[in-house]
Design a protein around this motif. Sequence first.
Motif, PDB file in Angstrom:
ATOM      1  N   THR A 147       0.837  -1.181   0.000  1.00  0.00           N
ATOM      2  CA  THR A 147       0.000   0.000   0.000  1.00  0.00           C
ATOM      3  C   THR A 147       0.879   1.240   0.000  1.00  0.00           C
ATOM      4  OG1 THR A 147      -0.146   0.404   2.379  1.00  0.00           O
ATOM      5  CG2 THR A 147      -1.609  -1.286   1.464  1.00  0.00           C
ATOM      6  N   PHE A 148       0.292   2.365  -0.369  1.00  0.00           N
ATOM      7  CA  PHE A 148       1.035   3.610  -0.387  1.00  0.00           C
ATOM      8  C   PHE A 148       1.284   4.133   1.016  1.00  0.00           C
ATOM      9  CE2 PHE A 148      -1.054   4.359  -4.754  1.00  0.00           C
ATOM     10  CZ  PHE A 148      -0.053   3.610  -5.367  1.00  0.00           C
ATOM     11  N   TYR A 149       0.786   3.401   2.031  1.00  0.00           N
ATOM     12  CA  TYR A 149       0.996   3.820   3.411  1.00  0.00           C
ATOM     13  C   TYR A 149       1.850   2.824   4.183  1.00  0.00           C
ATOM     14  CZ  TYR A 149      -2.411   7.361   2.308  1.00  0.00           C
ATOM     15  OH  TYR A 149      -3.052   8.425   1.718  1.00  0.00           O
ATOM     16  N   ASP A 150       2.573   1.978   3.461  1.00  0.00           N
ATOM     17  CA  ASP A 150       3.529   1.103   4.111  1.00  0.00           C
ATOM     18  C   ASP A 150       4.753   1.911   4.522  1.00  0.00           C
ATOM     19  OD1 ASP A 150       1.998  -1.141   3.873  1.00  0.00           O
ATOM     20  OD2 ASP A 150       3.036  -1.938   2.114  1.00  0.00           O
ATOM     21  N   THR A 151       5.435   1.447   5.548  1.00  0.00           N
ATOM     22  CA  THR A 151       6.679   2.097   5.945  1.00  0.00           C
ATOM     23  C   THR A 151       7.841   1.424   5.216  1.00  0.00           C
ATOM     24  OG1 THR A 151       6.970   0.608   7.835  1.00  0.00           O
ATOM     25  CG2 THR A 151       5.776   2.663   8.229  1.00  0.00           C
ATOM     26  N   GLY A 152       8.853   2.203   4.879  1.00  0.00           N
ATOM     27  CA  GLY A 152      10.040   1.665   4.222  1.00  0.00           C
ATOM     28  C   GLY A 152       9.840   1.277   2.767  1.00  0.00           C
ATOM     29  N   MET A 153       8.778   1.741   2.123  1.00  0.00           N
ATOM     30  CA  MET A 153       8.539   1.362   0.737  1.00  0.00           C
ATOM     31  C   MET A 153       9.590   1.946  -0.202  1.00  0.00           C
ATOM     32  SD  MET A 153       5.078   3.636   0.049  1.00  0.00           S
ATOM     33  CE  MET A 153       4.860   3.001  -1.604  1.00  0.00           C
ATOM     34  N   TRP A 154      10.298   2.974   0.262  1.00  0.00           N
ATOM     35  CA  TRP A 154      11.340   3.580  -0.567  1.00  0.00           C
ATOM     36  C   TRP A 154      12.457   2.588  -0.900  1.00  0.00           C
ATOM     37  CZ3 TRP A 154      16.348   3.707   1.204  1.00  0.00           C
ATOM     38  CH2 TRP A 154      16.547   3.540   2.583  1.00  0.00           C
ATOM     39  N   LYS A 155      12.650   1.563  -0.060  1.00  0.00           N
ATOM     40  CA  LYS A 155      13.751   0.619  -0.260  1.00  0.00           C
ATOM     41  C   LYS A 155      13.613  -0.184  -1.545  1.00  0.00           C
ATOM     42  CE  LYS A 155      14.367   0.250   4.742  1.00  0.00           C
ATOM     43  NZ  LYS A 155      14.266  -0.599   5.944  1.00  0.00           N
ATOM     44  N   ASN A 156      12.388  -0.266  -2.070  1.00  0.00           N
ATOM     45  CA  ASN A 156      12.163  -0.977  -3.334  1.00  0.00           C
ATOM     46  C   ASN A 156      12.302  -0.071  -4.549  1.00  0.00           C
ATOM     47  OD1 ASN A 156      11.472  -3.558  -2.195  1.00  0.00           O
ATOM     48  ND2 ASN A 156       9.492  -2.690  -1.595  1.00  0.00           N
ATOM     49  N   GLN A 157      12.561   1.214  -4.317  1.00  0.00           N
ATOM     50  CA  GLN A 157      12.579   2.175  -5.422  1.00  0.00           C
ATOM     51  C   GLN A 157      13.923   2.911  -5.543  1.00  0.00           C
ATOM     52  OE1 GLN A 157       9.643   2.546  -7.286  1.00  0.00           O
ATOM     53  NE2 GLN A 157      10.840   3.748  -8.755  1.00  0.00           N
ATOM     54  N   PHE A 158      14.559   3.185  -4.423  1.00  0.00           N
ATOM     55  CA  PHE A 158      15.798   3.966  -4.417  1.00  0.00           C
ATOM     56  C   PHE A 158      17.027   3.078  -4.609  1.00  0.00           C
ATOM     57  CE2 PHE A 158      13.130   7.162  -2.636  1.00  0.00           C
ATOM     58  CZ  PHE A 158      13.795   8.379  -2.688  1.00  0.00           C
ATOM     59  N   THR A 159      17.976   3.548  -5.418  1.00  0.00           N
ATOM     60  CA  THR A 159      19.300   2.942  -5.432  1.00  0.00           C
ATOM     61  C   THR A 159      20.080   3.529  -4.261  1.00  0.00           C
ATOM     62  OG1 THR A 159      20.238   4.672  -6.826  1.00  0.00           O
ATOM     63  CG2 THR A 159      19.234   2.779  -7.956  1.00  0.00           C
TER      64      THR A 159
END
Length: 233
Positions: free
Chosen positions: A194-206
Amino acid sequence: MDLINSPQTLDIIVTGYKHSGVDHLHKTINQLTAYRSPVTSDNHTPNITCCQGYLPSQYPRLHINPSSKIVFIVRNPKDTAVAMYKSSGVESSTEFSEFLYSFIFGESDEKWSDHTRQWENVLSQHSTSNLHLVYFDDLIQNFEHEVSRLCKFFDIQKSSIQISEMCSLLRKEAEQPQPKRRKTEHSVNGHRETFYDTGMWKNQFTVNLQEQFDSAILDILKDSKLDLHKLLG
């Protein structure tokens, strides 16, 4: 409530940037204040206003009196950026790195950094006893503790058992299907995120992109009183 065209003296203001959990927090506070008015000892029902994503300067007639209670929620801007990117429908036309540059340095007057700095300026002029800061990750990962903090802030007397029961009801309500709700999730390697999960950036950022982003935010908000290292963790 039309804040722009109607002068209002507000009892409670719940504010934060877009995709930062303002709606969830607003709903929680509405439930809490249904038990007891946190502002007055009479039968007055508090006027609760949600200012999601808007700058204080966009509400020229907004009256924040000394007794107003302000609850400010902040979320890791990396998670916020990913949520905005995936919900905006620009993935097929805009590179994520390009979107991030606009998120941080773009010409829009609604940049995350501008929003955070302007609201911090408002909060710095307000009584600290009427200010409450919530970190989004804490709200999601330790909900009962954050609800207990809110009860203390609003002077609402609830036992730990009552708080636990209320939190269970709020969780069940949040899980109820909402047919007209905007898309709030996507799939990552077969996992519904969901867009309200925590740490979702880890799947997108290098790693390189993360370092550049964190460095830019730390520089832009170097005078901020927020715990930026906790926020960016």
